[in-house]
Write a protein that holds these residues in place. Structure first.
Motif, mmCIF file in Angstrom:
data_model
loop_
_atom_site.group_PDB
_atom_site.id
_atom_site.type_symbol
_atom_site.label_atom_id
_atom_site.label_comp_id
_atom_site.label_asym_id
_atom_site.label_seq_id
_atom_site.Cartn_x
_atom_site.Cartn_y
_atom_site.Cartn_z
ATOM 1 N N ASN A 218 0.839 -1.146 -0.011
ATOM 2 C CA ASN A 218 0.034 -0.095 -0.034
ATOM 3 C C ASN A 218 0.966 1.069 -0.096
ATOM 4 O O ASN A 218 2.048 1.139 -0.143
ATOM 5 C CB ASN A 218 -0.962 -0.006 1.158
ATOM 6 C CG ASN A 218 -0.039 -0.248 2.774
ATOM 7 O OD1 ASN A 218 1.018 0.150 2.689
ATOM 8 N ND2 ASN A 218 -0.919 -0.642 3.591
ATOM 9 N N ASP A 219 0.280 2.011 0.229
ATOM 10 C CA ASP A 219 0.929 3.486 0.099
ATOM 11 C C ASP A 219 2.231 3.777 1.149
ATOM 12 O O ASP A 219 3.210 4.154 1.023
ATOM 13 C CB ASP A 219 0.223 4.713 0.216
ATOM 14 C CG ASP A 219 -0.862 4.902 -1.058
ATOM 15 O OD1 ASP A 219 -0.291 4.443 -2.050
ATOM 16 O OD2 ASP A 219 -1.598 6.016 -0.972
ATOM 17 N N ASN A 220 1.832 3.179 2.611
ATOM 18 C CA ASN A 220 2.522 3.077 3.318
ATOM 19 C C ASN A 220 3.878 2.121 3.097
ATOM 20 O O ASN A 220 5.010 2.756 3.146
ATOM 21 C CB ASN A 220 2.048 2.541 4.798
ATOM 22 C CG ASN A 220 1.290 3.364 5.426
ATOM 23 O OD1 ASN A 220 1.099 4.665 5.415
ATOM 24 N ND2 ASN A 220 -0.148 2.940 6.032
ATOM 25 N N TRP A 221 3.815 1.138 2.499
ATOM 26 C CA TRP A 221 4.873 0.423 2.313
ATOM 27 C C TRP A 221 5.711 0.642 1.192
ATOM 28 O O TRP A 221 6.748 0.851 1.068
ATOM 29 C CB TRP A 221 4.040 -1.102 1.868
ATOM 30 C CG TRP A 221 5.240 -2.299 1.824
ATOM 31 C CD1 TRP A 221 5.758 -2.949 2.597
ATOM 32 C CD2 TRP A 221 5.715 -2.591 0.491
ATOM 33 N NE1 TRP A 221 6.675 -3.927 2.233
ATOM 34 C CE2 TRP A 221 6.579 -3.552 0.846
ATOM 35 C CE3 TRP A 221 5.910 -2.192 -0.882
ATOM 36 C CZ2 TRP A 221 7.652 -4.275 -0.169
ATOM 37 C CZ3 TRP A 221 6.511 -2.691 -1.931
ATOM 38 C CH2 TRP A 221 7.279 -3.791 -1.489
ATOM 39 N N ARG A 222 4.876 1.410 0.002
ATOM 40 C CA ARG A 222 5.834 2.004 -1.158
ATOM 41 C C ARG A 222 6.779 3.121 -0.700
ATOM 42 O O ARG A 222 7.868 3.157 -0.823
ATOM 43 C CB ARG A 222 4.928 2.604 -2.140
ATOM 44 C CG ARG A 222 3.919 1.499 -2.719
ATOM 45 C CD ARG A 222 3.295 1.973 -3.918
ATOM 46 N NE ARG A 222 2.219 1.131 -4.632
ATOM 47 C CZ ARG A 222 1.026 0.906 -4.192
ATOM 48 N NH1 ARG A 222 0.590 1.731 -3.293
ATOM 49 N NH2 ARG A 222 0.227 0.047 -4.758
ATOM 50 N N SER A 223 6.287 3.908 0.422
ATOM 51 C CA SER A 223 6.924 4.962 0.995
ATOM 52 C C SER A 223 8.227 4.470 1.652
ATOM 53 O O SER A 223 9.181 5.033 1.804
ATOM 54 C CB SER A 223 6.091 6.017 1.862
ATOM 55 O OG SER A 223 5.001 6.544 1.170
#
Length: 530
Positions: A218-223
């Motif tokens: 998700n966005d957290n993981w990509r960041s």
């Protein structure tokens, strides 16, 4: 093996106060033996919390315990497995909310990226048969992704604000200066250890390999992944550029009340030259590195970046990151072989300028654990030569007792005469020799001080002198070894020479496994009042 039940947390949000009051602190509980004793010569105690005090329950895990108790030859090994295999779920799930996709897993009082990855490593084969356990691991990944995205140089973190749990005060961090600064309401300790970021990648890719579920991306993981590559770029650079400008992206002073000494050169570490490896300030033990390039940590990083690239390629996401991961994996792999190996011996640390520190530290990643990490084969000549040196007086942190039948490697984290059981576990993982494996296994089994748990370290002079009666990572690592041997060399420990792997056996579910309906699901995981 078939499992008819899922997982449930054994506490509700309304039960927090009474449960905390009624359940003893596990640190204290683990220091005394509890009945019933095993029937083997060691008469090891039963060290699991009572069911109402366990922080998470998986009937899939309970089934494996039942299976292994029936399969293991030695009742003392069976008791050790019974105590250690569920220890992470029994004692460390401080908070879990499936709807929020958040979980807070402790080693002591806070969540450490490295420890958490290792504490769950022996459960991955069960994630396809226990969906709630899989959801817990996914929630751990998401919580850690938020930490890494904000503070990629840090390795230990406070509870997520959604949990309502108060942050812990770290006395050892008083007076420590970190640059860039961190928020102590989020960060517990910000020593920079590259293996912490490896642990996050390992947990993520192991979850996908076990479940085929890519929704953790998700966005957290990509960041978080973006920030990991920022650290890789920054910490692979030389200390000085071509014009002798000093290059610094992060520093940690230590000193004052810090457990670790001050990092030299105003918190920036010893100078290093570019090699293709990634520098680190601290080891997996949280101790100060002597030289920046820690060989086993870079070996682990090379392996995990390759796995990361494979996962991203399979799910068809982040093609630029996929290519970068493969490039760095290959670059680091080659640098480890070209820069750290002399006379077929790996150095533990190097600096790119010819300096070598030949030793090993018990904490994983270690040189002893290179086969476990997947960096090389057990019979690789360089590994065999390095292993021989490590398990000898040529390693300054190898010791062997006379009155206490314990030996192994340790490290400066405790002292020079308290080797760690973890080193013997790594030795067994890295061996195909039956005699060597069994010797290592029973060195550990015979040295729990009668407590039936795997400790951090054990004195070679006094059998009653050990550190950390409750060390969830070491418990998980031991249980993982037992399962490895049950599959790889069943004749050594099982009654029959038939491989056993959790989640792959046809053994029926045990009637002793508690049904999911016995305790209502809940977003909070409290049992012991840590």
């Amino acid at each position: 093996m078939r499992f008819g039940y899922g997982s449930v947390l054994l506490a509700s949000s309304l039960f927090v106060v009474s449960s905390t009051a009624q359940c003893p602190d596990y640190t204290s509980y683990s220091q005394s033996p509890h009945d019933p004793k095993s029937t083997g010569p060691l008469q090891l105690p039963y060290m699991r919390p009572s069911p109402e005090c366990r922080t998470f329950n998986s009937s899939a895990v309970e089934q494996v315990i039942t299976d292994m108790k029936n399969l293991l030859k030695d009742p003392d090994l069976a008791r050790l497995f019974e105590n250690t295999f569920p220890n992470t779920l029994d004692t460390t799930v401080k908070y879990y909310n499936k709807d929020q996709n958040l979980a807070f897993i402790i080693t002591g009082v806070t969540q450490w990226l490295r420890d958490t990855a290792n504490q769950f490593a022996h459960y991955h084969s069960l994630l396809t048969v226990d969906k709630e356990l899989a959801s817990l691991v996914k929630a751990v990944i998401n919580n850690e992704a938020r930490y890494v995205a904000e503070y990629p140089y840090c390795g230990s973190f406070q509870p997520p604000p959604e949990s309502g749990l108060a942050p812990s005060h770290n006395d050892w961090a008083d007076g420590v200066t970190v640059n860039p600064p961190v928020d102590n309401k989020t960060v517990f300790e910000c020593k920079y250890e590259i293996d912490s970021l490896c642990g996050f990648i390992k947990l993520s890719r192991s979850y996908y390999e076990s479940t085929g579920d890519s929704s953790f991306i998700n966005d957290n993981w990509r960041s978080a992944i973006d920030q990991i590559f920022r650290v890789i770029h920054e910490q692979s650079q030389s200390t000085f550029d071509d014009n002798f400008n000093y290059v610094s992206y992060y520093n940690w002073t230590g000193g004052n009340r810090a457990l670790s000494p001050m990092v030299p050169n105003h918190g920036n570490g010893e100078p290093k030259a570019y090699t293709g490896m990634v520098g680190t300030h601290h080891r997996p033990s949280d101790d100060l590195s002597v030289f920046a390039f820690l060989t086993p940590a870079n070996a682990m990083l090379s392996v995990e970046l390759k796995h990361l690239a494979d996962v991203l390629e399979k799910v068809g996401q982040l093609p630029n990151i996929t290519q970068e991961a493969r490039t760095w994996s290959s670059r680091i792999h080659d640098a480890v072989w070209n820069e750290t190996l002399v006379n077929n011996i790996f150095a533990y640390e190097t600096n790119g300028m010819g300096a070598r520190y030949v030793m090993d530290d018990a904490n994983v990643p270690s040189l002893l654990s290179l086969p476990y990490l997947g960096f090389l084969e057990k019979d690789d000549p360089a590994y065999l030569a390095t292993k021989k040196l490590i398990m000898s007086r040529k390693n300054p942190y190898y010791t062997q007792g006379k009155n206490v039948a314990f030996s192994g490697t340790g490290g400066p984290h405790v002292d020079a005469y308290h080797p760690w059981p973890m080193s013997q576990i790594s030795l067994a993982f890295g061996s195909d020799d039956d005699a060597e494996i069994m010797q290592a296994l029973y060195i550990v089994a015979n040295n729990t001080n009668g407590l039936g748990l795997i400790h951090e370290s054990q004195s070679i002079y006094d059998p009653n002198s050990y550190t950390r009666s409750w060390f969830a990572w070491a418990n998980s690592y031991f249980a993982e070894l037992i399962l490895d041997l049950a599959e790889r060399k069943p004749h050594l420990i099982l009654k029959q020479d038939t491989p056993y792997k959790p989640g792959a056996s046809s053994a029926p579910p045990s009637s002793s496994a508690p049904p999911a309906s016995s305790v209502p699901p809940t977003p909070h995981g409290y049992g012991y009042g840590y």
